[in-house]
Motif scaffolding. Structure first.
Motif, PDB file in Angstrom:
ATOM      1  N   MET A   1       0.503  -1.340  -0.025  1.00  0.00           N
ATOM      2  CA  MET A   1       0.116   0.027   0.200  1.00  0.00           C
ATOM      3  C   MET A   1       1.008   1.568   0.046  1.00  0.00           C
ATOM      4  N   SER A   2       0.745   2.035  -0.998  1.00  0.00           N
ATOM      5  CA  SER A   2       1.581   3.319  -1.283  1.00  0.00           C
ATOM      6  C   SER A   2       1.117   5.056  -0.312  1.00  0.00           C
ATOM      7  N   LYS A   3       1.397   5.149   0.401  1.00  0.00           N
ATOM      8  CA  LYS A   3       1.435   6.182   1.403  1.00  0.00           C
ATOM      9  C   LYS A   3       1.517   8.144   1.111  1.00  0.00           C
ATOM     10  N   GLN A   4       1.034   8.862   0.909  1.00  0.00           N
ATOM     11  CA  GLN A   4       1.861  10.580   0.794  1.00  0.00           C
ATOM     12  C   GLN A   4       1.582  11.217   2.147  1.00  0.00           C
ATOM     13  N   GLU A   5       2.613  12.144   2.008  1.00  0.00           N
ATOM     14  CA  GLU A   5       2.102  13.002   3.347  1.00  0.00           C
ATOM     15  C   GLU A   5       2.849  14.624   2.514  1.00  0.00           C
ATOM     16  N   ARG A   6       1.977  15.250   2.492  1.00  0.00           N
ATOM     17  CA  ARG A   6       2.541  16.912   1.715  1.00  0.00           C
ATOM     18  C   ARG A   6       3.006  17.670   2.933  1.00  0.00           C
ATOM     19  N   TYR A   7       3.728  18.386   2.526  1.00  0.00           N
ATOM     20  CA  TYR A   7       5.459  18.955   3.077  1.00  0.00           C
ATOM     21  C   TYR A   7       5.002  20.115   2.825  1.00  0.00           C
ATOM     22  N   LYS A   8       5.362  21.671   3.682  1.00  0.00           N
ATOM     23  CA  LYS A   8       6.034  22.219   3.777  1.00  0.00           C
ATOM     24  C   LYS A   8       7.200  22.600   4.267  1.00  0.00           C
ATOM     25  N   PHE A   9       7.997  23.806   3.743  1.00  0.00           N
ATOM     26  CA  PHE A   9       8.916  23.396   4.334  1.00  0.00           C
ATOM     27  C   PHE A   9       9.449  25.248   5.015  1.00  0.00           C
ATOM     28  N   GLY A  10      10.240  25.609   6.003  1.00  0.00           N
ATOM     29  CA  GLY A  10      10.442  27.036   6.581  1.00  0.00           C
ATOM     30  C   GLY A  10      11.425  27.408   6.661  1.00  0.00           C
ATOM     31  N   ARG A  11      11.770  28.132   7.244  1.00  0.00           N
ATOM     32  CA  ARG A  11      13.567  28.740   8.152  1.00  0.00           C
ATOM     33  C   ARG A  11      13.188  29.522   9.085  1.00  0.00           C
ATOM     34  N   ILE A  12      13.739  29.058  10.622  1.00  0.00           N
ATOM     35  CA  ILE A  12      13.821  30.512  11.757  1.00  0.00           C
ATOM     36  C   ILE A  12      15.309  31.198  10.815  1.00  0.00           C
ATOM     37  N   ASP A  13      14.868  32.636  10.833  1.00  0.00           N
ATOM     38  CA  ASP A  13      16.008  33.168  10.557  1.00  0.00           C
ATOM     39  C   ASP A  13      16.804  33.886  11.916  1.00  0.00           C
ATOM     40  N   LEU A  14      17.558  33.391  12.699  1.00  0.00           N
ATOM     41  CA  LEU A  14      18.222  33.630  13.344  1.00  0.00           C
ATOM     42  C   LEU A  14      20.100  33.370  13.911  1.00  0.00           C
ATOM     43  N   PRO A  15      19.990  34.065  13.965  1.00  0.00           N
ATOM     44  CA  PRO A  15      21.829  33.730  14.348  1.00  0.00           C
ATOM     45  C   PRO A  15      22.547  32.597  14.303  1.00  0.00           C
ATOM     46  N   GLU A  16      22.617  31.732  13.891  1.00  0.00           N
ATOM     47  CA  GLU A  16      23.348  30.606  14.340  1.00  0.00           C
ATOM     48  C   GLU A  16      23.516  30.090  16.048  1.00  0.00           C
ATOM     49  N   SER A  17      23.819  31.550  16.673  1.00  0.00           N
ATOM     50  CA  SER A  17      24.541  30.573  17.999  1.00  0.00           C
ATOM     51  C   SER A  17      23.096  30.867  18.594  1.00  0.00           C
ATOM     52  N   GLU A  18      21.653  31.903  17.723  1.00  0.00           N
ATOM     53  CA  GLU A  18      20.434  31.708  18.947  1.00  0.00           C
ATOM     54  C   GLU A  18      19.520  30.110  18.287  1.00  0.00           C
ATOM     55  N   LEU A  19      20.089  29.659  17.258  1.00  0.00           N
ATOM     56  CA  LEU A  19      19.690  29.263  17.011  1.00  0.00           C
ATOM     57  C   LEU A  19      19.400  27.522  18.066  1.00  0.00           C
TER      58      LEU A  19
END
Length: 278
Positions: free
Chosen positions: A1-19
Motif C-alpha cells: 500500500m502506498s502512502k503520501q504526505e504533503r510537506y511545506k518548508f520554512g526557516r527560522i532566520d536567527l544567528p546560528e548561535s541563537e538557534l
C-alpha cells in the motif's frame, strides 16, 4: 500500500548561535506531560460566556543526528482547532463543544534552523515555529518564513524525472511559445485569457515528457505544478508554492515500524529539496 504526505518548508532566520539544537527541542518536548499543558490562545466564548482555551502539545520525538546541518528532531505537533475546543462550565468541568478534531502534523526541525511540516487543512502555518520558539525560548515566530520553490528547482524536478504525468504552467511576462504551429498559436492565444494551463496524462498516467510543446513549456514558461517519477519509484508531486508530496510504500518496512525508521525514511525523501533550499 502506498502512502503520501504533503510537506511545506520554512526557516527560522536567527544567528546560528541563537538557534535551538534538535537535541534541545527534543529534551523540551520530552519534559511535557502528555496532557495539553501549553495554551496557544485564550478567548471569550460569546455563546456560553465562558473562556475558551486552545491548547497544544507534541509527542513521538526522535533525533536523527548523523546528517550534518540537516540533523533533525522529528515530532508530531498536536493542537486544538475550532472544532475540538472544550469549554469550562461554572463548576469547572469540561464540556465538549464539538466533536474532537485535533490537527496532528508530522514536523521535522533541523540543525540549520529549517523546518518541514505536513500541510494540513486545519493547521495555521505560524503555529509550528511559534511552538518551537516557545519551547526553546527564542523568537521564532517573528523570525520565520515559509519557503516557496524556485523555478530552477521546478525545472530540475522536470529534468530529473523520466515520467511526467501532470504539468501546470503559466506565462511569465513577455514569454510566448515559439514556432508557427497551430498548437503553439492556440496556446499563445490562450495565455492572453487564462492565468494558467494544465496538461494531464489522464487516468492511465501517460508520459507528457518528450512532447515538444510540453518540453518547450518547461523551458520557457512558469512551472506551477508537476507530478512525476523516476524509474521504479512512486509518483511524487511538487508545487511552486512550496508543497512537496513525499511518497513511499508501507511494504518497505516490516511491522512494527519504529519511529526512527519511518522518520529517517521520510527525511531521505525530503532531503533533496531541503538541500536545494539551503
Amino acid at each position: 500500500m502506498s502512502k503520501q504526505e504533503r510537506y511545506k518548508f520554512g526557516r527560522i532566520d536567527l544567528p546560528e548561535s541563537e538557534l535551538p539544537t534538535p537535541d534541545k527541542l527534543k529534551d523540551e518536548i520530552d519534559t511535557l506531560d502528555d496532557n495539553f499543558e501549553m495554551v496557544r490562545r485564550r478567548e471569550d466564548d460569546p455563546v456560553t460566556g465562558g473562556e475558551l482555551e486552545y491548547r497544544e502539545k507534541a509527542r513521538t520525538t526522535y533525533v536523527g543526528d548523523s546528517h550534518g546541518d540537516l540533523s533533525f528532531c522529528h515530532f508530531y505537533y498536536v493542537a486544538d482547532t475550532e472544532n475540538s475546543i472544550v469549554v469550562r462550565n461554572e463548576d469547572g468541568e469540561e464540556e465538549e463543544r464539538n466533536q474532537p478534531e485535533l490537527v496532528r502534523p508530522r514536523v521535522f526541525y533541523f540543525e540549520n534552523g529549517m523546518f518541514a511540516f505536513e500541510s494540513r487543512q486545519d493547521l495555521v502555518e505560524p503555529w509550528i515555529p511559534n511552538f518551537i520558539g516557545k519551547l526553546t525560548d527564542v523568537d521564532a515566530l517573528d523570525n520565520s518564513r515559509i519557503l516557496p520553490f524556485s523555478q530552477d528547482m521546478m525545472r530540475d524536478f522536470y529534468d530529473s524525472r523520466e515520467k511526467i504525468t501532470v504539468f501546470k504552467f503559466s506565462s511569465p511576462d513577455g514569454e510566448d511559445f515559439e514556432g508557427d504551429t497551430e498548437l503553439a498559436g492556440a496556446l499563445n492565444d490562450l495565455t492572453d485569457t487564462v492565468e494558467s494551463q494544465q496538461f494531464s496524462g489522464g487516468n492511465s498516467g501517460k508520459n507528457l515528457k518528450g512532447n515538444a510543446i510540453v518540453d518547450e513549456a518547461a523551458e520557457t514558461m512558469h512551472i506551477d505544478k508537476l507530478h512525476g517519477r523516476r524509474e521504479d519509484e512512486l509518483t511524487t508531486n511538487i508545487l511552486a508554492s512550496g508543497v512537496y508530496v513525499a511518497a513511499w510504500s508501507e511494504r518497505d518496512w516490516s511491522e512494527p515500524i519504529e519511529t526512527g525508521t519511518r522518520a529517517e525514511a521520510i527525511f531521505n525523501r525530503l532531503s533533496p529539496q531541503l538541500r536545494k533550499l539551503t
